[in-house]
Design a protein around this motif. Structure first.
Motif, PDB file in Angstrom:
ATOM      1  N   ALA A  37       0.851  -1.184   0.000  1.00 45.75           N
ATOM      2  CA  ALA A  37       0.000   0.000   0.000  1.00 45.75           C
ATOM      3  C   ALA A  37       0.889   1.236   0.000  1.00 45.75           C
ATOM      4  O   ALA A  37       1.911   1.289   0.686  1.00 45.75           O
ATOM      5  CB  ALA A  37      -0.911   0.010   1.230  1.00 45.75           C
ATOM      6  N   SER A  38       0.510   2.231  -0.784  1.00 50.57           N
ATOM      7  CA  SER A  38       1.262   3.481  -0.847  1.00 50.57           C
ATOM      8  C   SER A  38       0.296   4.625  -1.107  1.00 50.57           C
ATOM      9  O   SER A  38      -0.850   4.404  -1.520  1.00 50.57           O
ATOM     10  CB  SER A  38       2.323   3.430  -1.950  1.00 50.57           C
ATOM     11  OG  SER A  38       1.714   3.231  -3.212  1.00 50.57           O
ATOM     12  N   SER A  39       0.726   5.831  -0.854  1.00 54.21           N
ATOM     13  CA  SER A  39      -0.156   6.987  -1.042  1.00 54.21           C
ATOM     14  C   SER A  39       0.631   8.158  -1.598  1.00 54.21           C
ATOM     15  O   SER A  39       1.832   8.304  -1.348  1.00 54.21           O
ATOM     16  CB  SER A  39      -0.818   7.377   0.283  1.00 54.21           C
ATOM     17  OG  SER A  39       0.153   7.816   1.221  1.00 54.21           O
ATOM     18  N   THR A  70      -2.803   3.657  -3.405  1.00 54.57           N
ATOM     19  CA  THR A  70      -2.615   2.595  -4.385  1.00 54.57           C
ATOM     20  C   THR A  70      -2.300   1.286  -3.663  1.00 54.57           C
ATOM     21  O   THR A  70      -1.401   1.241  -2.826  1.00 54.57           O
ATOM     22  CB  THR A  70      -1.476   2.929  -5.361  1.00 54.57           C
ATOM     23  OG1 THR A  70      -1.798   4.146  -6.052  1.00 54.57           O
ATOM     24  CG2 THR A  70      -1.292   1.813  -6.372  1.00 54.57           C
ATOM     25  N   VAL A  71      -3.064   0.269  -3.984  1.00 56.04           N
ATOM     26  CA  VAL A  71      -2.881  -1.043  -3.376  1.00 56.04           C
ATOM     27  C   VAL A  71      -2.513  -2.026  -4.474  1.00 56.04           C
ATOM     28  O   VAL A  71      -3.203  -2.117  -5.495  1.00 56.04           O
ATOM     29  CB  VAL A  71      -4.156  -1.513  -2.649  1.00 56.04           C
ATOM     30  CG1 VAL A  71      -3.936  -2.880  -2.023  1.00 56.04           C
ATOM     31  CG2 VAL A  71      -4.556  -0.505  -1.589  1.00 56.04           C
ATOM     32  N   THR A  79      -6.310   1.954  -7.329  1.00 56.80           N
ATOM     33  CA  THR A  79      -6.088   3.246  -6.685  1.00 56.80           C
ATOM     34  C   THR A  79      -7.413   3.800  -6.186  1.00 56.80           C
ATOM     35  O   THR A  79      -8.410   3.829  -6.923  1.00 56.80           O
ATOM     36  CB  THR A  79      -5.443   4.250  -7.653  1.00 56.80           C
ATOM     37  OG1 THR A  79      -4.162   3.755  -8.054  1.00 56.80           O
ATOM     38  CG2 THR A  79      -5.260   5.609  -6.977  1.00 56.80           C
ATOM     39  N   PHE A  80      -7.439   4.223  -4.918  1.00 58.86           N
ATOM     40  CA  PHE A  80      -8.611   4.843  -4.314  1.00 58.86           C
ATOM     41  C   PHE A  80      -8.260   6.289  -3.985  1.00 58.86           C
ATOM     42  O   PHE A  80      -7.193   6.564  -3.443  1.00 58.86           O
ATOM     43  CB  PHE A  80      -9.006   4.122  -3.019  1.00 58.86           C
ATOM     44  CG  PHE A  80      -9.084   2.632  -3.137  1.00 58.86           C
ATOM     45  CD1 PHE A  80     -10.167   2.027  -3.746  1.00 58.86           C
ATOM     46  CD2 PHE A  80      -8.069   1.835  -2.642  1.00 58.86           C
ATOM     47  CE1 PHE A  80     -10.234   0.650  -3.851  1.00 58.86           C
ATOM     48  CE2 PHE A  80      -8.129   0.462  -2.750  1.00 58.86           C
ATOM     49  CZ  PHE A  80      -9.216  -0.140  -3.353  1.00 58.86           C
ATOM     50  N   THR A  81      -9.154   7.217  -4.296  1.00 59.22           N
ATOM     51  CA  THR A  81      -8.969   8.611  -3.922  1.00 59.22           C
ATOM     52  C   THR A  81      -9.811   8.891  -2.688  1.00 59.22           C
ATOM     53  O   THR A  81     -11.045   8.809  -2.733  1.00 59.22           O
ATOM     54  CB  THR A  81      -9.375   9.558  -5.072  1.00 59.22           C
ATOM     55  OG1 THR A  81      -8.545   9.288  -6.209  1.00 59.22           O
ATOM     56  CG2 THR A  81      -9.200  11.011  -4.659  1.00 59.22           C
TER      57      THR A  81
END
Length: 633
Positions: free
Chosen positions: A496-498, A514-515, A523-525
């Motif tokens: 997982a990163s952001s 982003t997973v 990617t989730f916003t």
């Protein structure tokens, strides 16, 4: 506890070392040899024991003399044992500074007493002496905790680190005992009072963050920015009556009232059982963080550009310590310590360290305490790295291509490398290698996970968790973490990163999370900042919990269902992560962790906060229901 070496940055302070010693071993020789003469008599009697049945009956006078001698010997043993117990009561205080060193010191004295009187002692006799001493105490429960700390220390005084630990404690005797002696005496002294599995599952921890910034003396701005996290037991009473309104059928904030039978007692029992381990971890983390900031201060003081560029918003030098609890049960408290630091160079550094403690005693658990064959362990780790990081080139200044020999060097040379870093989770054992440990710095970090069945014969079976359908694992950012369990539900690779997103009307902004799972990516916003991640396993299903910090100190959890995994690591479902089960779970309220640590998907704490007024609501126990929704317990 032990010294933090190299990667661990700092060690137990000299003041703690002084606290560890309770006096020279020579001061206790009268206790240790008090019944030596009686032992010699017993040995002589034992040598002729085969002839006893053929000997004529002893006269009445002879029998009386024999009984009297035996009674005297038993009394001498009891007197010497009681003096040792008095020493334990006066010097060992679990959870306090130097407690583990004091426990080791007392344990060494007890083992020496046992060796001197081995012919007269059995495990049953030592337990009887323990029980007799406990019966004489006004506060037997408190002394039981002290003695359990010593008993657990004794169990670990047979490994290759024992001599160094006893030297740190100030013990001046010589090691004359064997590993079997440690097992017999340690187990004989242990109490039968252990935390039940139910109590351990009721454990509720919360993360708190402390600042240890250093200001520039001339400008008053922050020259070195520092912070570290520690653990505390949650103060909320999970058994308190709760009530709420079910907003949309999700189960979050579902109407509930009444008390959970025995819940408060279990939580209290768990907190008492884990207190020594939590205190030891907190002390070690604080000492390490303070030492790191002090080192940066010295460097910054000689760096003119540091003072010139130091501003509160972006300090030139920094050291941030984060904790990720991996497992907490009756056998181990295991957490990952991640240190993000910068000290004027081309790049900063991220260093990983495993923090493993025995819950009963608070003693730090080292490689030799958990793994029974370190040579074989190095081979298994090297094989896992080859499988999980096939493109990694093993190459350092002192090693070229041989992963197993490099791992052995890391494991056995703590002065240079800081030792082998590892954590235990319900999924397996993860070995943490910071960037530059195994290869070039640009290759990044490696965190191979090895399932427990692949460690059979290498790991002490006591540390293998019982097979269960549920677990929760805290995940650091930017580290490709390999997870595996024995049921074949393992995920080959998870990360997982952001990255910062756009500003929104709340001025909080958004984060693109982003997973990555195997070869898939999503990617989730999300609104907010500082995401925290947990991988939740419930039966054959997996969920990702993301906790976001939003405006006005509010928090919001988001839970996404992840694709199922099969034994070869491939995923079965490409349409994954499309449902956020918690983001719209209620109207007018947000639900967040607010520092609570998720240890179990079947039992975790969430706190409600009114989005309009900003007031904090109830903190209740939730679990994941069949749909992956948080439901009130």
């Amino acid at each position: 506890m032990r010294k933090w070496q190299c990667v661990m940055i700092s060690g137990i302070t000299a003041a703690v070392m002084v606290l560890g010693g309770c006096g020279a071993a020579g001061n206790r020789t009268d206790v240790l040899s008090a019944s030596a003469a009686g032992t010699e008599n017993k040995q002589a009697a034992a040598s002729s024991s085969m002839d006893v049945r053929e000997a004529p009956a002893a006269s009445s006078a002879d029998s009386t003399e024999s009984v009297s001698s035996s009674s005297d010997d038993d009394q001498a043993l009891a007197d010497a044992f009681n003096k040792l117990m008095d020493e334990v009561q006066d010097s060992v205080y679990p959870g306090s500074a130097g407690a583990s060193l004091n426990a080791a010191y007392a344990g060494a004295d007890i083992l020496t007493w046992y060796v001197n009187n081995r012919a007269s002692l059995t495990a049953e006799k030592i337990t009887a002496l323990r029980d007799a001493y406990l019966a004489s105490q006004d506060d037997a429960d408190s002394f039981t905790q002290q003695l359990d700390a010593v008993a657990n220390s004794i169990l670990y005084l047979s490994d290759d680190m024992a001599e160094g630990e006893l030297s740190d404690a100030g013990w001046q005797g010589s090691i004359s005992w064997t590993a079997d002696d440690c097992t017999l005496v340690g187990q004989a002294l242990q109490s039968s009072q252990t935390a039940s599995a139910d109590a351990a599952s009721a454990l509720q921890l919360i993360l708190s963050t402390s600042s240890n910034d250093i200001q520039d003396e001339n400008t008053g701005t922050i020259l070195v920015s520092g912070s570290y996290q520690q653990l505390a037991f949650d103060g909320a009473d999970p058994s308190a009556e709760t009530s709420g309104t079910q907003a949309d059928g999700s189960g979050l904030s579902a109407e509930s009232s009444g008390t959970q039978a025995g819940c408060a007692d279990l939580s209290t029992e768990a907190a008492a059982f884990f207190s020594s381990a939590v205190n030891s971890l907190n002390q070690d983390v604080a000492e390490k963080a303070d030492a790191a900031v002090a080192d940066l201060k010295v460097m910054a003081a000689s760096d003119e550009s540091a003072a010139a560029t130091a501003v509160d918003e972006d300090p030139y030098y920094h050291n941030y310590e984060s904790l990720y609890v991996q497992r907490a049960d009756t056998h181990i408290l295991s957490a990952l310590s991640l240190t993000d630091s910068y000290s004027h160079g081309p790049h900063g550094s991220v260093v990983f360290a495993g923090c493993n403690y025995d819950p009963a005693s608070g003693n730090e658990l080292r490689v030799g305490d958990i793994f029974t064959d370190k040579d074989a362990l190095a081979d298994v780790i090297a094989s896992a790295i080859a499988d999980q990081y096939p493109d990694l080139s093993i190459q350092t200044m002192n090693n070229d291509g041989d992963a197993a020999s490099l791992i052995r060097e890391i494991m056995n040379n703590e002065e240079s490398y800081g030792g082998l870093q590892f954590t235990l989770s319900p999924a397996g054992v993860t070995f943490w290698f910071s960037a530059g440990d195994l290869s070039a710095y640009a290759a990044g970090a490696q965190a191979p996970c090895i399932k427990y069945t692949d460690l059979t014969g290498i790991i002490d079976p006591a540390f293998v968790p019982e097979t269960g359908d549920s677990c929760a694992i805290a995940l650091p950012e930017y580290v490709p973490l390999f997870l595996a369990d024995d049921s074949g539900r393992g995920v080959s690779s998870f990360m997982a990163s952001s990255t910062p997103g756009s500003q929104d009307s709340s001025e909080t902004g958004t984060v693109d999370v982003t997973v990555s799972m195997n070869d898939q990516q999503k990617t989730f916003t999300l609104s907010g900042s500082d995401p925290a991640y947990y991988l939740l396993v419930r039966g054959s299903e997996r969920y990702l919990l993301i906790n976001m910090h939003e405006a006005s100190d509010q928090e919001q959890i988001h839970i996404y269902k992840l694709p199922a995994a099969v034994s070869d690591g491939d995923t079965q479902d490409t349409d994954w992560g499309s449902t956020d089960t918690a983001a719209t779970a209620s109207t007018g309220n947000s639900y967040g962790l607010y520092g609570h640590v998720v240890l179990n998907p079947e039992r975790f704490l969430l706190t409600a906060k009114d989005q309009t007024s900003g007031s904090t609501g109830n903190t209740n126990i939730y679990y994941l229901d069949e749909s992956g929704n948080p439901a009130a317990l």
